[in-house]
Motif scaffolding. Structure first.
Motif, PDB file in Angstrom:
ATOM      1  N   TYR A   4      11.219 -27.097  -2.706  1.00 30.36           N
ATOM      2  CA  TYR A   4      11.726 -28.470  -2.617  1.00 30.36           C
ATOM      3  C   TYR A   4      13.256 -28.467  -2.666  1.00 30.36           C
ATOM      4  O   TYR A   4      13.908 -29.128  -1.856  1.00 30.36           O
ATOM      5  CB  TYR A   4      11.139 -29.300  -3.767  1.00 30.36           C
ATOM      6  CG  TYR A   4      11.519 -30.756  -3.746  1.00 30.36           C
ATOM      7  CD1 TYR A   4      10.918 -31.638  -2.855  1.00 30.36           C
ATOM      8  CD2 TYR A   4      12.455 -31.259  -4.634  1.00 30.36           C
ATOM      9  CE1 TYR A   4      11.248 -32.986  -2.838  1.00 30.36           C
ATOM     10  CE2 TYR A   4      12.788 -32.605  -4.634  1.00 30.36           C
ATOM     11  CZ  TYR A   4      12.190 -33.463  -3.739  1.00 30.36           C
ATOM     12  OH  TYR A   4      12.521 -34.790  -3.731  1.00 30.36           O
ATOM     13  N   ASP A   5      13.820 -27.700  -3.593  1.00 26.77           N
ATOM     14  CA  ASP A   5      15.277 -27.606  -3.694  1.00 26.77           C
ATOM     15  C   ASP A   5      15.882 -26.992  -2.430  1.00 26.77           C
ATOM     16  O   ASP A   5      16.919 -27.443  -1.953  1.00 26.77           O
ATOM     17  CB  ASP A   5      15.687 -26.785  -4.911  1.00 26.77           C
ATOM     18  CG  ASP A   5      15.404 -27.506  -6.221  1.00 26.77           C
ATOM     19  OD1 ASP A   5      15.333 -28.746  -6.218  1.00 26.77           O
ATOM     20  OD2 ASP A   5      15.253 -26.825  -7.245  1.00 26.77           O
ATOM     21  N   ASP A  23      19.093 -42.638   5.989  1.00 25.57           N
ATOM     22  CA  ASP A  23      17.904 -43.404   6.359  1.00 25.57           C
ATOM     23  C   ASP A  23      16.624 -42.575   6.281  1.00 25.57           C
ATOM     24  O   ASP A  23      15.531 -43.134   6.233  1.00 25.57           O
ATOM     25  CB  ASP A  23      18.049 -43.973   7.774  1.00 25.57           C
ATOM     26  CG  ASP A  23      19.146 -45.016   7.869  1.00 25.57           C
ATOM     27  OD1 ASP A  23      19.526 -45.597   6.829  1.00 25.57           O
ATOM     28  OD2 ASP A  23      19.635 -45.258   8.985  1.00 25.57           O
ATOM     29  N   TYR A  24      16.744 -41.269   6.282  1.00 28.65           N
ATOM     30  CA  TYR A  24      15.582 -40.391   6.292  1.00 28.65           C
ATOM     31  C   TYR A  24      15.290 -39.744   4.943  1.00 28.65           C
ATOM     32  O   TYR A  24      14.242 -39.122   4.774  1.00 28.65           O
ATOM     33  CB  TYR A  24      15.768 -39.287   7.343  1.00 28.65           C
ATOM     34  CG  TYR A  24      16.087 -39.838   8.703  1.00 28.65           C
ATOM     35  CD1 TYR A  24      15.123 -40.485   9.463  1.00 28.65           C
ATOM     36  CD2 TYR A  24      17.371 -39.739   9.220  1.00 28.65           C
ATOM     37  CE1 TYR A  24      15.422 -41.009  10.711  1.00 28.65           C
ATOM     38  CE2 TYR A  24      17.674 -40.258  10.459  1.00 28.65           C
ATOM     39  CZ  TYR A  24      16.693 -40.890  11.199  1.00 28.65           C
ATOM     40  OH  TYR A  24      17.002 -41.419  12.427  1.00 28.65           O
ATOM     41  N   ILE A  25      16.189 -39.873   3.999  1.00 32.37           N
ATOM     42  CA  ILE A  25      16.050 -39.166   2.721  1.00 32.37           C
ATOM     43  C   ILE A  25      14.808 -39.618   1.957  1.00 32.37           C
ATOM     44  O   ILE A  25      14.025 -38.789   1.489  1.00 32.37           O
ATOM     45  CB  ILE A  25      17.322 -39.307   1.860  1.00 32.37           C
ATOM     46  CG1 ILE A  25      18.459 -38.513   2.509  1.00 32.37           C
ATOM     47  CG2 ILE A  25      17.084 -38.835   0.433  1.00 32.37           C
ATOM     48  CD1 ILE A  25      19.813 -38.706   1.867  1.00 32.37           C
ATOM     49  N   PHE A  29      11.835 -37.032   1.226  1.00 34.86           N
ATOM     50  CA  PHE A  29      11.779 -36.431  -0.103  1.00 34.86           C
ATOM     51  C   PHE A  29      11.248 -37.348  -1.206  1.00 34.86           C
ATOM     52  O   PHE A  29      11.038 -36.901  -2.332  1.00 34.86           O
ATOM     53  CB  PHE A  29      13.177 -35.925  -0.505  1.00 34.86           C
ATOM     54  CG  PHE A  29      13.709 -34.894   0.443  1.00 34.86           C
ATOM     55  CD1 PHE A  29      13.196 -33.605   0.457  1.00 34.86           C
ATOM     56  CD2 PHE A  29      14.715 -35.223   1.340  1.00 34.86           C
ATOM     57  CE1 PHE A  29      13.679 -32.660   1.352  1.00 34.86           C
ATOM     58  CE2 PHE A  29      15.205 -34.286   2.234  1.00 34.86           C
ATOM     59  CZ  PHE A  29      14.682 -32.999   2.241  1.00 34.86           C
ATOM     60  N   GLY A  30      11.112 -38.637  -0.913  1.00 34.77           N
ATOM     61  CA  GLY A  30      10.581 -39.567  -1.910  1.00 34.77           C
ATOM     62  C   GLY A  30      11.566 -39.938  -3.004  1.00 34.77           C
ATOM     63  O   GLY A  30      11.157 -40.382  -4.074  1.00 34.77           O
ATOM     64  N   ARG A  34      21.027 -41.766  -3.503  1.00 34.97           N
ATOM     65  CA  ARG A  34      21.900 -41.480  -4.660  1.00 34.97           C
ATOM     66  C   ARG A  34      21.356 -40.290  -5.460  1.00 34.97           C
ATOM     67  O   ARG A  34      22.092 -39.378  -5.828  1.00 34.97           O
ATOM     68  CB  ARG A  34      22.028 -42.702  -5.564  1.00 34.97           C
ATOM     69  CG  ARG A  34      22.895 -42.441  -6.805  1.00 34.97           C
ATOM     70  CD  ARG A  34      22.870 -43.600  -7.773  1.00 34.97           C
ATOM     71  NE  ARG A  34      23.412 -44.813  -7.206  1.00 34.97           N
ATOM     72  CZ  ARG A  34      24.684 -45.197  -7.314  1.00 34.97           C
ATOM     73  NH1 ARG A  34      25.532 -44.463  -7.991  1.00 34.97           N
ATOM     74  NH2 ARG A  34      25.097 -46.311  -6.768  1.00 34.97           N
ATOM     75  N   VAL A  35      20.074 -40.281  -5.725  1.00 28.46           N
ATOM     76  CA  VAL A  35      19.446 -39.192  -6.481  1.00 28.46           C
ATOM     77  C   VAL A  35      19.516 -37.889  -5.678  1.00 28.46           C
ATOM     78  O   VAL A  35      19.771 -36.817  -6.229  1.00 28.46           O
ATOM     79  CB  VAL A  35      17.989 -39.556  -6.845  1.00 28.46           C
ATOM     80  CG1 VAL A  35      17.274 -38.385  -7.494  1.00 28.46           C
ATOM     81  CG2 VAL A  35      17.959 -40.774  -7.748  1.00 28.46           C
ATOM     82  N   PHE A  36      19.295 -37.992  -4.380  1.00 30.64           N
ATOM     83  CA  PHE A  36      19.381 -36.827  -3.502  1.00 30.64           C
ATOM     84  C   PHE A  36      20.747 -36.151  -3.617  1.00 30.64           C
ATOM     85  O   PHE A  36      20.838 -34.952  -3.858  1.00 30.64           O
ATOM     86  CB  PHE A  36      19.133 -37.270  -2.053  1.00 30.64           C
ATOM     87  CG  PHE A  36      19.374 -36.207  -1.034  1.00 30.64           C
ATOM     88  CD1 PHE A  36      18.396 -35.288  -0.717  1.00 30.64           C
ATOM     89  CD2 PHE A  36      20.592 -36.131  -0.370  1.00 30.64           C
ATOM     90  CE1 PHE A  36      18.619 -34.301   0.238  1.00 30.64           C
ATOM     91  CE2 PHE A  36      20.824 -35.155   0.586  1.00 30.64           C
ATOM     92  CZ  PHE A  36      19.835 -34.237   0.886  1.00 30.64           C
TER      93      PHE A  36
END
Length: 75
Positions: A4-5, A23-25, A29-30, A34-36
């Motif tokens: 995942y990382d 727009d795709y994050i 990744f769910g 901001r968290v990404f």
């Protein structure tokens, strides 16, 4: 780092030159953008992205910081 990382880093590297792909994050990744960017920045700063050279880590760090700054609400 787990798969995942690695996927997060790969996405960030692919999209950093094109505005980030915000727009795709969430669909990929769910997590919200901001968290990404916080997570990618953490991996880069903790040198968990050891397969990246110094220049690439620095560029990715700057990209994440710029994105995180852009998410801050005006006062």
């Amino acid at each position: 780092m787990d798969t995942y990382d690695h996927a997060l880093l790969g996405f960030a590297l692919r999209w950093s030159g094109y505005g980030g792909g915000d727009d795709y994050i969430f669909t990929e990744f769910g997590i919200p953008p901001r968290v990404f960017y916080q997570r990618v920045l953490w991996m880069v700063e903790k040198r968990l992205a050891s397969d990246l050279d110094l220049t690439m880590r620095q560029q990715l760090r700057e990209h994440c910081l710029a994105k995180l700054t852009s998410f801050q609400e005006p006062r």
